[in-house]
Scaffold this motif. Structure first.
Motif, PDB file in Angstrom:
ATOM      1  N   GLY A   4      85.650 -25.087  66.959  1.00 37.41           N
ATOM      2  CA  GLY A   4      86.715 -24.507  66.545  1.00 37.41           C
ATOM      3  C   GLY A   4      86.500 -24.391  65.079  1.00 37.41           C
ATOM      4  N   ARG A   5      85.780 -25.013  64.237  1.00 36.77           N
ATOM      5  CA  ARG A   5      85.540 -24.926  62.901  1.00 36.77           C
ATOM      6  C   ARG A   5      84.282 -24.001  62.463  1.00 36.77           C
ATOM      7  NH1 ARG A   5      88.514 -28.342  59.575  1.00 36.77           N
ATOM      8  NH2 ARG A   5      86.875 -28.477  57.976  1.00 36.77           N
ATOM      9  N   ARG A   6      83.886 -23.385  63.610  1.00 35.85           N
ATOM     10  CA  ARG A   6      82.589 -22.536  62.896  1.00 35.85           C
ATOM     11  C   ARG A   6      83.059 -21.585  61.960  1.00 35.85           C
ATOM     12  NH1 ARG A   6      78.936 -20.175  67.853  1.00 35.85           N
ATOM     13  NH2 ARG A   6      78.016 -19.251  65.977  1.00 35.85           N
ATOM     14  N   GLN A   7      82.345 -21.419  60.933  1.00 37.66           N
ATOM     15  CA  GLN A   7      82.394 -20.423  59.830  1.00 37.66           C
ATOM     16  C   GLN A   7      82.453 -18.726  60.532  1.00 37.66           C
ATOM     17  OE1 GLN A   7      83.388 -21.517  56.502  1.00 37.66           O
ATOM     18  NE2 GLN A   7      83.415 -23.331  57.875  1.00 37.66           N
ATOM     19  N   PHE A   8      83.302 -18.125  59.626  1.00 34.71           N
ATOM     20  CA  PHE A   8      83.177 -16.735  59.967  1.00 34.71           C
ATOM     21  C   PHE A   8      82.094 -16.069  60.153  1.00 34.71           C
ATOM     22  CE2 PHE A   8      87.601 -17.176  58.268  1.00 34.71           C
ATOM     23  CZ  PHE A   8      88.444 -17.171  59.442  1.00 34.71           C
ATOM     24  N   ARG A   9      81.126 -16.471  59.072  1.00 30.98           N
ATOM     25  CA  ARG A   9      79.785 -15.556  59.030  1.00 30.98           C
ATOM     26  C   ARG A   9      78.896 -16.003  60.295  1.00 30.98           C
ATOM     27  NH1 ARG A   9      80.043 -19.620  54.968  1.00 30.98           N
ATOM     28  NH2 ARG A   9      78.546 -21.233  55.181  1.00 30.98           N
ATOM     29  N   LEU A  62      80.197 -17.007  63.308  1.00 30.69           N
ATOM     30  CA  LEU A  62      80.511 -16.385  64.433  1.00 30.69           C
ATOM     31  C   LEU A  62      80.055 -14.971  64.581  1.00 30.69           C
ATOM     32  CD1 LEU A  62      84.192 -17.861  64.228  1.00 30.69           C
ATOM     33  CD2 LEU A  62      82.299 -18.396  66.051  1.00 30.69           C
ATOM     34  N   ALA A  63      79.978 -14.291  63.335  1.00 28.68           N
ATOM     35  CA  ALA A  63      79.546 -12.857  63.237  1.00 28.68           C
ATOM     36  C   ALA A  63      78.147 -12.479  63.888  1.00 28.68           C
ATOM     37  CB  ALA A  63      79.770 -12.420  61.728  1.00 28.68           C
ATOM     38  N   LYS A  64      77.302 -13.654  63.831  1.00 26.76           N
ATOM     39  CA  LYS A  64      75.887 -13.311  64.154  1.00 26.76           C
ATOM     40  C   LYS A  64      75.648 -12.843  65.427  1.00 26.76           C
ATOM     41  CE  LYS A  64      74.187 -16.789  60.818  1.00 26.76           C
ATOM     42  NZ  LYS A  64      73.444 -18.151  60.712  1.00 26.76           N
ATOM     43  N   GLU A 124      81.634 -10.111  59.394  1.00 23.05           N
ATOM     44  CA  GLU A 124      82.542 -11.488  58.462  1.00 23.05           C
ATOM     45  C   GLU A 124      84.000 -11.101  58.664  1.00 23.05           C
ATOM     46  OE1 GLU A 124      82.831 -15.034  55.253  1.00 23.05           O
ATOM     47  OE2 GLU A 124      81.043 -13.779  55.651  1.00 23.05           O
ATOM     48  N   THR A 125      84.338 -10.082  57.809  1.00 23.03           N
ATOM     49  CA  THR A 125      85.807  -9.632  57.878  1.00 23.03           C
ATOM     50  C   THR A 125      86.116  -9.255  59.041  1.00 23.03           C
ATOM     51  OG1 THR A 125      85.081  -8.757  55.579  1.00 23.03           O
ATOM     52  CG2 THR A 125      87.214  -8.054  56.563  1.00 23.03           C
ATOM     53  N   GLY A 126      85.477  -8.505  59.927  1.00 22.72           N
ATOM     54  CA  GLY A 126      85.966  -8.134  61.048  1.00 22.72           C
ATOM     55  C   GLY A 126      86.437  -9.481  62.069  1.00 22.72           C
ATOM     56  N   VAL A 127      85.353 -10.489  61.866  1.00 15.80           N
ATOM     57  CA  VAL A 127      85.717 -11.877  62.755  1.00 15.80           C
ATOM     58  C   VAL A 127      87.031 -12.200  62.428  1.00 15.80           C
ATOM     59  CG1 VAL A 127      84.793 -14.083  63.354  1.00 15.80           C
ATOM     60  CG2 VAL A 127      83.348 -12.034  63.596  1.00 15.80           C
ATOM     61  N   ARG A 128      87.115 -12.263  60.983  1.00 12.78           N
ATOM     62  CA  ARG A 128      88.161 -12.993  60.489  1.00 12.78           C
ATOM     63  C   ARG A 128      89.544 -12.383  61.109  1.00 12.78           C
ATOM     64  NH1 ARG A 128      89.661 -15.880  55.672  1.00 12.78           N
ATOM     65  NH2 ARG A 128      87.386 -15.454  54.972  1.00 12.78           N
ATOM     66  N   GLU A 188      92.522 -13.885  63.564  1.00  9.05           N
ATOM     67  CA  GLU A 188      94.013 -13.743  63.139  1.00  9.05           C
ATOM     68  C   GLU A 188      94.704 -13.177  64.248  1.00  9.05           C
ATOM     69  OE1 GLU A 188      93.713 -11.838  59.223  1.00  9.05           O
ATOM     70  OE2 GLU A 188      93.038 -13.879  58.048  1.00  9.05           O
ATOM     71  N   ARG A 189      94.363 -11.978  64.736  1.00  3.34           N
ATOM     72  CA  ARG A 189      94.741 -11.417  65.784  1.00  3.34           C
ATOM     73  C   ARG A 189      95.190 -12.307  67.267  1.00  3.34           C
ATOM     74  NH1 ARG A 189      93.661  -8.334  70.103  1.00  3.34           N
ATOM     75  NH2 ARG A 189      91.291  -8.489  69.375  1.00  3.34           N
ATOM     76  N   LEU A 190      94.202 -12.847  67.293  1.00  2.95           N
ATOM     77  CA  LEU A 190      94.226 -13.532  68.586  1.00  2.95           C
ATOM     78  C   LEU A 190      95.253 -14.791  68.397  1.00  2.95           C
ATOM     79  CD1 LEU A 190      90.521 -13.804  69.557  1.00  2.95           C
ATOM     80  CD2 LEU A 190      92.242 -12.618  71.089  1.00  2.95           C
TER      81      LEU A 190
END
Length: 321
Positions: free
Chosen positions: A190-195, A197-199, A205-209, A213-215
């Motif tokens: 649960g602490r994986r960075q946005f960058r 997760l985006a791979k 990265e912005t889209g992942v964030r 946030e929406r979820l």
């Protein structure tokens, strides 16, 4: 399991307030330096004493209905039954218990047909299972992930309790493939960075964030910091089943959900009207909780208590990467 140091406990308590918060914020809440928080907290995460995971809510994500199942087993068969239940992908909770039932578990079923198969052919048909009881979870009032917040000298009032978000019924959230991939990845860490997760995804990265946030805002995703209560000095986990006058059920559930020591509260359609899971510091606290808290609730007709002897599962992985 050995108890953690006082500072380690505060670090864990800070992570339970927000599993994705920065080490600087953990340090502020725990009363230490950022480097110390990162070093000691990182070690607890690395050795598996503590895990931060993203938990998908099955009701909000449209994955199925939670069903509480209790089992009595033949002597010597409990361990083998637990092993089978723990291996099921639809098992969200699994514990050994004292009292009238040997095993308490919660499974997520997508349909009535699957429920029949699970209860009659699979769980009920396991060798050594003598008796079962099942109840549909009709409303969840609390799923607390911050039950250790009182270990902090001053738990911040600006950070809401993880039970607060369940004050009202939720609406299903429509997921796409990106959402499912994110939920699968966060279930591991649960602490994986946005960058990171985006791979491999179609969003950056912005889209992942924004997705995360929406979820979280829709309650489809909750971050939980998992740790044995005993490691933090809490010696007792108990499961209480309550029969309540139906006109006062909502009030009783909300009163229980407000209490820090109550980790889980749900209404059920079955032998009990409400079930709750409670974490206490000492065995002596059982008496004060049952008489002072449960005994003071309006409309409670009866209470059945079981101590959780071992917890074998407290995570649910509906998606795989």
């Amino acid at each position: 399991m050995e108890e953690l140091t006082e500072l380690d406990r505060r670090i864990v308590a800070a992570l339970q307030l927000d599993g994705r918060c920065s080490w600087a914020e953990v340090a502020r809440l725990a009363g230490t330096t950022e480097s110390t928080a990162a070093r000691r907290g990182g070690k607890l995460l690395e050795d598996g004493t503590v895990r931060v995971v993203g938990v998908a809510d099955p009701l909000v994500c449209g994955l199925g209905q939670p069903v509480l199942v209790q089992l009595n087993c033949a002597p010597g068969a409990v361990r083998s039954v637990v092993d089978v239940l723990a291996a099921r992908s639809d098992t969200r909770f699994l514990a050994l218990s004292t009292g009238n039932w040997d095993i308490i578990t919660e499974i997520i079923v997508p349909s009535r047909q699957v429920l029949v198969q699970a209860l009659v052919d699979e769980v009920g048909g396991l060798a050594g299972v003598h008796r079962t009881s099942s109840a549909l979870v009709t409303r969840n009032f609390a799923m607390r992930h911050d039950w250790s917040r009182d270990l902090l000298d001053a738990a911040p009032t600006a950070v809401p309790s993880s039970a607060d978000a369940l004050a009202d019924p939720v609406e299903p959230c429509v997921l796409d493939d990106v959402d499912r991939n994110l939920l699968a990845a966060l279930a591991d860490d649960g602490r994986r960075q946005f960058r990171d997760l985006a791979k491999g995804l179609t969003v950056g990265e912005t889209g992942v964030r924004r997705r995360i946030e929406r979820l979280v805002a829709s309650r489809a995703l909750v971050f939980s910091t998992l740790v044995s209560p005993a490691a933090l000095g809490f010696q007792v986990e108990l499961f209480a089943s309550l029969k309540v006058d139906l006109a006062q059920l909502d009030e009783v559930a909300r009163l229980l959900a407000e209490r820090t020591e109550v980790r889980y509260v749900s209404a059920t359609a079955g032998a009990a009207d409400l079930v709750c899971e409670v974490i206490l510091a000492r065995p002596a606290d059982i008496y004060s909780f049952t008489t002072g808290v449960l005994g003071g609730l309006p409309g409670v007709r009866s209470v059945e208590i079981g101590l959780e002897l071992e917890n074998h599962k407290r995570a649910y992985r509906p998606f795989e990467i």
